[in-house]
Motif scaffolding. Sequence first.
Motif, PDB file in Angstrom:
ATOM      1  N   TYR A  89      25.142  12.160 -18.718  1.00 59.48           N
ATOM      2  CA  TYR A  89      24.662  12.237 -20.108  1.00 59.48           C
ATOM      3  C   TYR A  89      23.281  12.896 -20.161  1.00 59.48           C
ATOM      4  CZ  TYR A  89      22.712  10.634 -24.557  1.00 59.48           C
ATOM      5  OH  TYR A  89      22.084  10.589 -25.787  1.00 59.48           O
ATOM      6  N   LEU A  90      22.351  12.449 -19.317  1.00 64.18           N
ATOM      7  CA  LEU A  90      20.983  12.971 -19.347  1.00 64.18           C
ATOM      8  C   LEU A  90      20.929  14.442 -18.915  1.00 64.18           C
ATOM      9  CD1 LEU A  90      19.030   9.931 -17.816  1.00 64.18           C
ATOM     10  CD2 LEU A  90      19.089  10.650 -20.219  1.00 64.18           C
ATOM     11  N   GLU A  91      21.674  14.772 -17.887  1.00 61.81           N
ATOM     12  CA  GLU A  91      21.662  16.159 -17.414  1.00 61.81           C
ATOM     13  C   GLU A  91      22.381  17.096 -18.371  1.00 61.81           C
ATOM     14  OE1 GLU A  91      21.277  15.376 -12.591  1.00 61.81           O
ATOM     15  OE2 GLU A  91      23.244  15.896 -13.427  1.00 61.81           O
TER      16      GLU A  91
ATOM     17  N   GLN B 162      22.040  16.937 -21.664  1.00 65.26           N
ATOM     18  CA  GLN B 162      21.237  17.096 -22.873  1.00 65.26           C
ATOM     19  C   GLN B 162      20.627  18.503 -22.934  1.00 65.26           C
ATOM     20  OE1 GLN B 162      20.933  14.611 -25.425  1.00 65.26           O
ATOM     21  NE2 GLN B 162      22.679  14.020 -24.148  1.00 65.26           N
ATOM     22  N   PRO B 163      20.232  18.957 -24.126  1.00 67.30           N
ATOM     23  CA  PRO B 163      19.616  20.297 -24.244  1.00 67.30           C
ATOM     24  C   PRO B 163      18.400  20.469 -23.344  1.00 67.30           C
ATOM     25  CG  PRO B 163      20.160  19.431 -26.419  1.00 67.30           C
ATOM     26  CD  PRO B 163      20.408  18.319 -25.447  1.00 67.30           C
ATOM     27  N   GLU B 164      17.702  19.359 -23.048  1.00 67.33           N
ATOM     28  CA  GLU B 164      16.507  19.442 -22.190  1.00 67.33           C
ATOM     29  C   GLU B 164      16.863  19.498 -20.706  1.00 67.33           C
ATOM     30  OE1 GLU B 164      15.866  17.667 -26.042  1.00 67.33           O
ATOM     31  OE2 GLU B 164      17.069  16.953 -24.361  1.00 67.33           O
ATOM     32  N   SER B 165      18.148  19.281 -20.387  1.00 66.43           N
ATOM     33  CA  SER B 165      18.614  19.297 -18.994  1.00 66.43           C
ATOM     34  C   SER B 165      17.720  18.452 -18.091  1.00 66.43           C
ATOM     35  CB  SER B 165      18.661  20.745 -18.459  1.00 66.43           C
ATOM     36  OG  SER B 165      19.539  21.534 -19.215  1.00 66.43           O
TER      37      SER B 165
ATOM     38  N   GLU C 277      26.736   3.911 -25.404  1.00 70.84           N
ATOM     39  CA  GLU C 277      26.266   5.153 -26.002  1.00 70.84           C
ATOM     40  C   GLU C 277      24.876   4.981 -26.614  1.00 70.84           C
ATOM     41  OE1 GLU C 277      29.154   3.770 -26.510  1.00 70.84           O
ATOM     42  OE2 GLU C 277      30.555   5.157 -25.547  1.00 70.84           O
TER      43      GLU C 277
ATOM     44  N   ARG D  27      21.269   6.734 -25.362  1.00 68.15           N
ATOM     45  CA  ARG D  27      20.412   7.473 -26.302  1.00 68.15           C
ATOM     46  C   ARG D  27      18.987   6.926 -26.282  1.00 68.15           C
ATOM     47  NH1 ARG D  27      23.689   7.258 -30.042  1.00 68.15           N
ATOM     48  NH2 ARG D  27      22.873   5.512 -31.268  1.00 68.15           N
TER      49      ARG D  27
ATOM     50  N   ARG E 294      17.308   8.188 -23.151  1.00 69.54           N
ATOM     51  CA  ARG E 294      16.958   9.609 -23.348  1.00 69.54           C
ATOM     52  C   ARG E 294      15.719   9.750 -24.220  1.00 69.54           C
ATOM     53  NH1 ARG E 294      16.200  13.123 -27.867  1.00 69.54           N
ATOM     54  NH2 ARG E 294      16.425  15.245 -27.086  1.00 69.54           N
ATOM     55  N   ASP E 295      15.655   9.010 -25.329  1.00 68.58           N
ATOM     56  CA  ASP E 295      14.513   9.091 -26.248  1.00 68.58           C
ATOM     57  C   ASP E 295      13.220   8.623 -25.579  1.00 68.58           C
ATOM     58  OD1 ASP E 295      16.227  10.033 -28.157  1.00 68.58           O
ATOM     59  OD2 ASP E 295      16.385   8.135 -29.258  1.00 68.58           O
TER      60      ASP E 295
ATOM     61  N   MET F   5      12.081  11.316 -23.168  1.00 71.10           N
ATOM     62  CA  MET F   5      11.599  12.443 -23.968  1.00 71.10           C
ATOM     63  C   MET F   5      10.203  12.158 -24.519  1.00 71.10           C
ATOM     64  SD  MET F   5      12.621  15.429 -24.973  1.00 71.10           S
ATOM     65  CE  MET F   5      12.281  16.682 -26.204  1.00 71.10           C
TER      66      MET F   5
END
Length: 216
Positions: free
Chosen positions: A93-95, A97-100, A190, A194, A197-198, A201
């Motif tokens: 999931y993390l890899e 993401q748009p931020e890879s 899920e 998230r 991820r947040d 980020m």
Amino acid sequence: AGWFRRFLHKPKPSSAESLKSSHSASSSLSSSSSSAKSSTSSGMSLATSSISLSPVSAPDISASDSPRWDKSYDVCICHSEGDVELVEELVSYLEGQPESFRCFLQLRDAAAGSAVVTELCDAVQNSHCWVMLITPGFLQDPWCRYQMHQALAEAPMANGRTIPVLKDVDRKDYPRELWNIYYIYMALKEKSFRQIRDTVMRYLQELCQSSTKRLE
């Protein structure tokens, strides 16, 4: 005689017309004044609405000069062997993401032939954030606790780098060493992914902002 008296008491046409004309002019003036006032008010409203502060744009964590690249990994996942499948889903999931996000997964990224202690310490030192997947298996695994202690020693003030995630563990079993850090409780997978991820980020953005302020 009657009609003559009525004639004398009848108002002069010129006076009536001038009164009517005066009233019309007054109404026109009032209307134009009201219109001007409305126009001014509208203009002020437009001017006021146009004077607004532009939102501060979030720093680009993927820029070539971002301090994100000072470390090999964005996230190090600390977990027990029994939670490999769940961790692989999180890493995917993390890899993805748009931020890879760059994740360290021990079974995948540890160098063959290296000592476990060396690999665990290097993973902590070369990662920005550390996700502690605290499950019953984690609490019973001495290597997991060792890695947790290494992360706490690396950033004792817990400024968002250590991210505890509880799954199938009661609050009373939450490690005492982490009591000063808020955790994520994994009820819905899920939603928890998230939140992780947040959090990563947000840390990377704050890292970039503080780096920019130092340069200024």
